[in-house]
Write an enzyme that holds these catalytic residues in place. Structure first.
Site, mmCIF file in Angstrom:
data_model
loop_
_atom_site.group_PDB
_atom_site.id
_atom_site.type_symbol
_atom_site.label_atom_id
_atom_site.label_comp_id
_atom_site.label_asym_id
_atom_site.label_seq_id
_atom_site.Cartn_x
_atom_site.Cartn_y
_atom_site.Cartn_z
ATOM 1 N N ARG A 220 0.820 -1.214 0.000
ATOM 2 C CA ARG A 220 0.000 0.000 0.000
ATOM 3 C C ARG A 220 0.853 1.262 0.000
ATOM 4 N NH1 ARG A 220 -3.106 -3.011 3.793
ATOM 5 N NH2 ARG A 220 -2.465 -1.682 5.515
ATOM 6 N N CYS B 270 -5.899 -17.814 16.353
ATOM 7 C CA CYS B 270 -6.743 -17.662 17.546
ATOM 8 C C CYS B 270 -8.025 -18.470 17.441
ATOM 9 C CB CYS B 270 -7.111 -16.194 17.768
ATOM 10 S SG CYS B 270 -5.676 -15.145 18.008
#
Lengths: 561, 561
Positions: free
Chosen positions: A28, A49
């Protein structure tokens, strides 16, 4: 038009949270950069997670856990992802890495202008005999979860042993119970969830046991043995023996630093890669991010290895910024963490009391147990909230909370206040959402601030439960007689708040410290004020009898009464 | 020992949130003070926020709503409470009030050293013919709720009209629906929940209608007529006619200032009692707190009448402090508010866009629609979050949020950041709770901060949906073709992000502003970065097509396509 931005070649080793964030951010900032992301595994950008919930099929497929595939990296970001590609070593002088394609076995060199190490952490494997037995698993990757699922299916697993009461251990325990598997949870400390102080956990321990889990605290595994039927026997140092069909190791992780060592870059005292606030290592062309790094704790100033996804992502972006010539810096970590299990939530931010004691930092604390919303609406659930602060200026140092509802909100509010250098006086004045379903006109965070501020101002100094806190004092229980009868602290005198004023002169000794308690601290506060305004040297036990009970169950008080 | 503290006589008029807090706090600072609390009603310290839930029996008895009885005030605080005692007038020169005992009719004078006015607010009653008809109720007190309950029982009420789409109106609507009563909700604005901006509400309007409520926006009641059978007919200015068995007025409140006027103290431009930051009125011996007062908004600096329990309680304590010679000051309000209805939550803090426009304050905004927790765990609910900030320094000015879960948390986080002068850069770096059930490694608050910060830094300037925002620009939809086919903005060209780089040179005009959008803003951001780095003047529509849809449904865009 030619694509713009810095023309540089960036290699990133490790494609999960920090590495993947770094790669996407780098693109970016520069369309002209060449960006290659290596991972020795078969997946990048996956949600580790979520793995415990994948084991139990709460998350229905592996695909859900994969946030971005190599194809998506190519299509969206023009980033080349090389999976099953292990970076073997770094030549920091000549600036290249040695890579092995794990499919073909081929090895090759790849040069870089900037190298980002994001290898993460690996499960700790202590030298326990039998740890390598089939049926003993760690859980860190998607293949790990697949191995566990297969083992459970093939062996029709009905009994499990989970070693370690941290995040992974607790989440695996919950998911096993959800699957109908009987669990023994073994933890070396006398509490689960080490980031919290001991007195916060008794209700969590009770909940774990209520859900049918055998909880074995303060004991460690000494030996694992495989039986002829492929069952496992786990022996503990304390002499216990448990049978199970599967063992999950969740005793923590270590930063992966082999590659860093090969590059000759500096490690910190905790064994993680040492980085500066730009996420740059001791080598000017090598950056490091995520669980492999040591990061500075903004409360204590200590460096710590703290495997958390949020900070890893932030570091990934900051490393990319700096590689591309932008100046951005990492403010450090404040160790915000949370775990949900068995309809309870356990969360914390900032420093805990153990750490403040160890570092000999100045602090005081409040304990309180408000409802997650007003009591007049049915369904209010109590929470136990502990807030640590500097008693000189009220600066917030940390908070811990345990309860069924609204726990994450209170920790996030206090986390935000800590980030901004907030004090207990700020909490006192915080203007938080209030409608009957969501809180109270005095939110638990407001209450915590008020109690602490009242103590700092000297209006109602606090006392705390510990072994000798109520020796040589007049211990006054201001609850109603019926409450007193149901249980009280040994040696306490019962004068209820409602008759305190009339009894003050005749029944309370002058010239002696008065220590007051009630159920959770509120009536004790009113009594303390009345006593102090009448010339008594009174203090109020923070958290009242409920806190006493928690301290006692945690083994922090003499086993009196 | 004689009780200590300032010996002063404090009269407090009004015994709900602010008045009751003031009385209790005054006692905690002085045991020697004489404190008398007057209320013309039959109850003090009751939870008026719970009244809608009492009407429907969600709260099972009146007792639950009474937080403290006169006896408890006497026993716990040695405070004399005189209920059913109306304070008729104030003689500020001679420092006494005239009181009427509403039971006996007796009148008497009571002198004071300090007088605290906490009379609250009263429901607005516009001059509508028939407003006094039996069956038309406001809801502000426990007796109000009793009258409503009796009316419903006696008339076997199955149809209701609620006038006003604010907190009370919405909560009454929900509770009526819960009771199986069919509701027509009439609101003068084109949206419910006036504290939020219009584009935040379409999904709330849809939910209200999905639950069977007839929603009549942008119309006002012109006349109410009682039928021979005790039924009611409500006519609107728009020419509509509704039958119902009960009408609830929830069109707002006005500060009660009759007593203040009799005392000759200053009122503000909004008609509330003007107080300084010590909660003192223009008369040095008279203080005022709560809904009757104007308070300063910390974002806009304007004075406003804002009936909220939290600030009322804070003011009560601050008035008591100052009366007793302590210096403490009120920091002002930031208008944090929340309403739950039909499994949705609507909340806000700080200034809204309407207000910032009216005051010509500098601001920019972000719209985003993240899940309340990670998408990979089942059950994530989208929320619409809007954050307003100063584009020069990123200072947070306000936030609004609508969704099913986690809305209160995000508003409380941002409220806390606003209190501490926080910026979008702080939100970007906030370290919030993350486990799969509670949020994301990039929490919605982090995301809001990142989007705003990216715009401020010039990396990805934002565009906003309004009538002329996409004229004279190249409007680029970067979603996949299938998404484009299902609906898009008229005139948009579809080049998906995945083929943007290859299409850039041939299909996108140089030298023309490019306005990019995707579904919610994320892919638009990636596209905007790629375009800008390749020399295009691209901006990204904040909130993407979802925000477009919300703006359009709110009537803020031309009814194109």
């Amino acid at each position: 038009m030619a694509p713009g931005g810095v023309k540089t070649k960036v290699l990133i080793v490790g494609g999960v949270a920090g590495g993947a964030s770094c790669a996407a951010r780098a693109r970016r900032i520069s369309e002209a950069a060449e960006i290659i992301l290596f991972d020795k595994g078969g997946f990048v950008s996956f949600a580790n997670c979520g793995l415990p919930y994948r084991v139990s099929d709460v998350i229905a497929d592996d695909k859900s856990l994969i946030l971005a595939s190599p194809e998506l990296f190519k299509n969206r970001f023009n980033i080349e992802v090389r999976i099953q590609s292990e970076v073997l070593s770094v030549d920091a002088t000549r600036k290249f890495v040695r890579v092995r394609n794990l499919v073909t076995g081929n090895e090759y060199d790849e040069s870089y202008d900037a190298l980002v190490l994001a290898p993460g952490a690996a499960p700790l494997r202590p030298p326990i005999p039998g740890l390598d037995s089939p049926g003993v698993f760690a859980l860190r990757t998607i293949p790990d979860s697949q191995y566990i699922r297969s083992w459970i299916a093939e062996h029709n697993v009905k009994t499990a042993i989970v070693v370690g009461g941290g995040f992974i251990g607790l989440e695996m325990t919950e998911n096993f119970v959800h699957m109908g598997i009987k669990v023994v949870l073994i933890e070396g400390l006398k509490q689960v969830m080490a980031p919290l102080d001991a007195e916060m956990l008794p209700r969590v321990h009770e909940r774990i046991q209520e859900r049918g889990v055998e909880l074995c605290l303060g004991d460690i595994v000494s030996r694992i043995e495989q039986q002829p039927d492929e069952g496992l026997v786990v022996e503990t140092k304390g002499g216990k023996r448990f049978d199970a069909q599967i063992v999950i190791l969740g005793i923590g992780v270590r930063p992966v630093t082999e590659l860093a060592k090969s590059a000759g870059i500096e490690l910190g005292a905790r064994g993680g890669i040492r980085i500066d606030d730009r996420c740059r290592t001791s080598d000017p062309n090598i950056w490091a991010v995520g669980d492999a790094c040591e990061t500075k704790d903004i409360i204590t100033g200590e460096f710590a290895v703290l495997p958390l996804a949020g900070p890893a992502n932030r570091q990934g972006r900051i490393a990319a910024d700096n590689i591309m010539g932008r100046s951005s810096s990492f403010r450090g970590v404040q160790a915000t963490a949370i775990c949900g299990l068995f309809d309870m939530t356990v969360a914390c931010t900032g420093a805990n009391e153990k750490t403040l004691q160890r570092l000999n930092m100045r602090y005081d604390k409040v304990h309180l147990s408000p409802g997650h919303h007003v009591g007049y609406l049915p369904g209010a659930k109590p929470m136990d909230l502990k807030v640590l602060y500097d008693p000189h200026d009220g600066k917030l140092l940390g908070a811990q909370c345990v309860g069924e509802e609204g726990v994450d909100k209170r920790i996030d509010i206090i986390s935000t206040a800590i980030q901004k250098g907030g004090t207990v006086f700020d909490l006192e004045e915080a203007e938080l959402c209030y409608a009957p379903q969501f809180g109270a006109a005095k939110d638990p965070c407001n209450m915590a601030g008020m109690i602490a501020a009242n103590s700092i101002r000297g209006d109602a100094p606090l006392a705390h439960w510990n072994l000798d806190s109520y020796m040589n004092s007049f211990l006054l229980d201001v609850r109603e007689p019926a409450e007193f009868e149901r249980g009280h602290v040994e040696g306490a005198i019962n004068i209820s708040l409602t008759r305190l004023r009339e009894a003050m002169e005749s029944e309370i000794p002058a010239g002696q410290p008065i220590l007051v308690y009630c159920a959770v601290g509120q009536r004790g506060y009113y009594a303390t004020r009345a006593l102090r305004l009448s010339g008594f040297n009174a203090r109020n036990f923070s958290g009242g009898f409920r806190a006493y009970t928690n301290y006692k169950k945690a083994g922090l008080l003499a086993p009196a009464q």
